[in-house]
Enzyme design. Structure first.
Site: not given
Ligand SMILES: *Cc1c(COP(=O)(O)O)cnc(C)c1O
Length: 410
Positions: A52, A196, A225
């Site tokens: 932490e 994002d 991703k």
């Molecule tokens: C996949 C995604 C997330 C969330 O990611 P997780 O790791 O599944 O929590 C947030 N924002 C966007 C635009 C996404 O495509």
């Protein structure tokens, strides 16, 4: 000593999943295959360590080595994204990264403006089902009839609703984002601007998609991703906002960081800094173009008419079957996709009128544009002849043969 001998009950589904990943063709736009080095870090004893706090400022002893690990991850993340100023690599996921940014930038009840979920946005951009829509007052912009973000509409809504935070980025939007334009809207209404880039991070890192850095106050992403790292998230901020962001991650929204995952992120960032990663991302785009072209030739309607990135959204509103039906048919021939809502959706989110497909995973397996066009044909054949068991068996055999020729690396 191994799971195979100690825990056959668990080993069975784990090895079956391993086989599924080898045999089937993965078209889910948010998935990818990590390298053996990433897996090695994930399976390491770093999972045993509590850490932490931040490097040099921990609440636990014995952090001298994981401090070095986290510093390597942070430095590589900053090197990967030109114009980035500070980063926290601890968020456990993309959703956690967004929650931390909201906590840092907002007070409960503040207004956030983001892309509507059924128009390609994400649950964490203000859906009533997510904390972002419960703790904050969420309003949304939509895509226009051409399937594109309409900046005039965004500006009008922003002027009317005066959001404290303007959210950009999406899960199912196939076009580029104009972050300079969003910056001017955010400035006009005094909003914090967030990007994002969970989906397009790998393309951004490779310089093959416009970058939000230099325009946005915060940038969040996943690492699993297009970035092809371990399942996880991270959040960037302007230098003067980092202190608040760091405390919003811990203790604001999380406890101890997952140090084995942070080591795996560091591995993936080194891989992403290598020239081969740019070649990979360029092939992801080439393959997406090849698929989009062939799907269009086969009569499918793509939202926005095509794609600028790694994914496309197929609109089945006029088809005699739903997104859910299509997902099942394709699954039966070894093509894995996800059903997805489309703009002006008339079916429920469990049924939907769309299919989202992406090329990151197939490209990691080494498929090229010729293969991608063939995949589009197999996709179309399966759906057109969904009631012909013999023809479906042929498609399935060809999918498995294609996958057999292109083993998943690692
Ligand atoms: C996949 C995604 C997330 C969330 O990611 P997780 O790791 O599944 O929590 C947030 N924002 C966007 C635009 C996404 O495509």
């Amino acid at each position: 000593m191994s799971i195979e001998t100690n825990d056959p009950e668990l080993f069975q589904p784990m090895s079956a999943e391993c086989l599924r990943q080898q045999e089937d063709l993965e078209l889910i736009a948010s998935e990818n295959y990590v390298s053996a080095d990433v897996l090695e870090a994930l399976g390491s004893v770093l999972t045993n360590k509590y850490a932490e706090g931040l490097p040099g400022k921990r609440y636990y002893g014995g952090c001298q080595h994981v401090d070095v690990v986290e510093d390597i991850a942070r430095n590589r993340a900053l090197a990967l994204f030109a114009g980035s100023e500070g980063v926290n690599v601890q968020p456990h996921s993309g959703a956690q990264a967004n929650a931390a940014v909201y906590l840092a930038a907002l007070k409960a009840g503040d207004t956030i403006l983001g892309l509507d979920l059924s128009n390609g946005g994400h649950l964490t951009h203000g859906s009533p089902a997510n904390s972002s829509g419960k703790l904050y007052r969420a309003v949304h912009y939509k895509v226009n009839d051409e399937g594109r973000i309409d900046l005039d509409q965004v500006r009008d809504i922003a002027r009317r609703e005066r959001p404290r935070l303007l959210m950009t980025g999406a899960s199912a939007y196939p076009r580029h984002w104009d972050w300079a334009a969003f910056r001017s809207i955010a400035d006009e209404v005094g909003a914090v601007l967030v990007a994002d880039i969970a989906h397009v991070a790998g393309l951004v890192a490779a310089g093959l998609h416009p970058t939000p850095f230099g325009h946005c106050d915060y940038v969040t992403t996943t690492t699993h991703k297009t970035l092809r790292g371990p399942r996880g998230g991270m959040a960037f901020a302007r230098a003067d906002l980092m202190k608040g962001l760091n405390s919003a991650v811990f203790p604001g929204t999380q406890g101890g960081p997952l140090m084995h995952v942070i080591a795996a992120k560091a591995v993936a960032f080194r891989e992403a800094l290598a020239p081969a990663f740019t070649t990979y991302q360029a092939q992801v785009l080439t393959n997406a173009q090849a698929m989009a072209t062939r799907l269009t030739e086969r009569g499918f309607r793509l939202v926005s008419g095509g794609t600028d990135n790694h994914l496309m959204l197929i609109d089945l509103s006029d088809a005699p079957y739903s997104g859910k039906d299509a997902e099942a048919v394709l699954g039966s021939v070894g093509i894995t996709v996800n059903k997805n809502t489309v703009p002006n959706e008339k079916r429920s989110p469990f049924v939907t009128s769309g299919i989202r497909v992406g090329t990151p995973a197939m490209t990691t397996r080494g498929l090229t544009a010729v293969d991608a066009a063939r995949v589009a044909d197999l996709f179309a054949d399966a759906l057109e002849q969904r009631d012909d068991a013999e023809r479906l068996a042929d498609v399935r055999a060809e999918v498995h043969a294609l996958c057999g020729r292109h083993p998943v690396p690692a």
